[in-house]
Design a protein around this motif. Structure first.
Motif, PDB file in Angstrom:
ATOM      1  N   GLU A  69      56.650  12.150  35.243  1.00  0.00           N
ATOM      2  CA  GLU A  69      55.320  11.597  34.958  1.00  0.00           C
ATOM      3  C   GLU A  69      54.860  10.684  36.094  1.00  0.00           C
ATOM      4  O   GLU A  69      53.690  10.716  36.486  1.00  0.00           O
ATOM      5  CB  GLU A  69      55.323  10.870  33.620  1.00  0.00           C
ATOM      6  CG  GLU A  69      55.477  11.816  32.449  1.00  0.00           C
ATOM      7  CD  GLU A  69      55.577  11.117  31.117  1.00  0.00           C
ATOM      8  OE1 GLU A  69      55.092   9.966  30.981  1.00  0.00           O
ATOM      9  OE2 GLU A  69      56.145  11.715  30.186  1.00  0.00           O
ATOM     10  N   ALA A  73      51.711  11.538  38.723  1.00  0.00           N
ATOM     11  CA  ALA A  73      50.629  10.583  39.019  1.00  0.00           C
ATOM     12  C   ALA A  73      50.513  10.361  40.521  1.00  0.00           C
ATOM     13  O   ALA A  73      49.407  10.288  41.060  1.00  0.00           O
ATOM     14  CB  ALA A  73      50.877   9.267  38.295  1.00  0.00           C
ATOM     15  N   GLN A  90      51.694   3.965  36.752  1.00  0.00           N
ATOM     16  CA  GLN A  90      52.290   4.906  35.803  1.00  0.00           C
ATOM     17  C   GLN A  90      53.528   4.315  35.140  1.00  0.00           C
ATOM     18  O   GLN A  90      53.724   4.468  33.941  1.00  0.00           O
ATOM     19  CB  GLN A  90      52.625   6.232  36.482  1.00  0.00           C
ATOM     20  CG  GLN A  90      53.077   7.308  35.517  1.00  0.00           C
ATOM     21  CD  GLN A  90      52.027   7.669  34.490  1.00  0.00           C
ATOM     22  OE1 GLN A  90      50.837   7.704  34.771  1.00  0.00           O
ATOM     23  NE2 GLN A  90      52.459   7.952  33.277  1.00  0.00           N
TER      24      GLN A  90
END
Length: 185
Positions: A69, A73, A90
């Motif tokens: 993740e 980002a 993030q």
């Protein structure tokens, strides 16, 4: 049979995440896992030999998802500075995620050496994500700078975790500002 075991193992990990995020490492017990999943306590031992084994499995499963993740980002950012900002934002956005709360609880607890090493290795992988952006900004020691940058993020994470009633926005903005000013040459 293999599918059933996979589902049971996933249920145990999900229960472990919940227990850790609700009550910290003290809450992660085999009787509690058994109660949450409806398994007999002895059945929990068929999947994991110890609490440390549960922790190691959580690290193996959750850290890569979290890192992906963060990496995603960063991939969407255009410039090295934007990548660093995405790296910080993030991670701080993930603080409320149950996987993250479990990792924080794990990190705070007393773990065996193997479990601690898995956490260190996972964090090392996370830090590696930002090294290229720092190198692109001209840092002579981008790995060292990345480790220090992660220290700033970790401090913000602790602040967010401890100050549940505090507005996370100013903490995030202050952390991003510190990171971006701190990585400029």
């Amino acid at each position: 049979m293999a599918e059933h075991r996979t589902m049971q193992r996933a249920a145990l990990l999900d229960a472990a995440r919940s227990l850790l995020s609700e009550g910290g490492t003290e809450a992660l017990t085999f009787p509690a896992l058994a109660e949450r999943t409806g398994l007999a306590r002895s059945s929990v031992y068929e999947y994991f030999r110890s609490r440390a084994a549960v922790v190691e499995e959580l690290c193996a499963v959750d850290f890569p998802v979290w890192a992906a993740e963060v990496e995603d980002a960063m991939r969407r950012a255009d410039t090295p500075q934007a990548k660093i900002e995405a790296y910080v934002r993030q991670q701080l956005a993930l603080v409320g995620d149950r996987r993250h709360r479990a990792v924080v609880a794990i990190s705070a607890g007393e773990l065996d050496a193997a479990a601690r090493e898995k956490i260190r290795a996972a964090h090392g992988g996370l830090v590696s994500l930002v090294v290229d952006a720092l190198r692109a900004l001209g840092h002579q020691q981008p790995r060292l700078t990345a480790v220090l940058l992660q220290g700033v993020v970790d401090a913000a994470v602790r602040r967010l975790e401890l100050g549940a009633a505090e507005d996370p926005g100013p903490i995030t903005e202050a952390t991003v500002a510190m990171a971006l000013r701190g990585v400029r040459l």
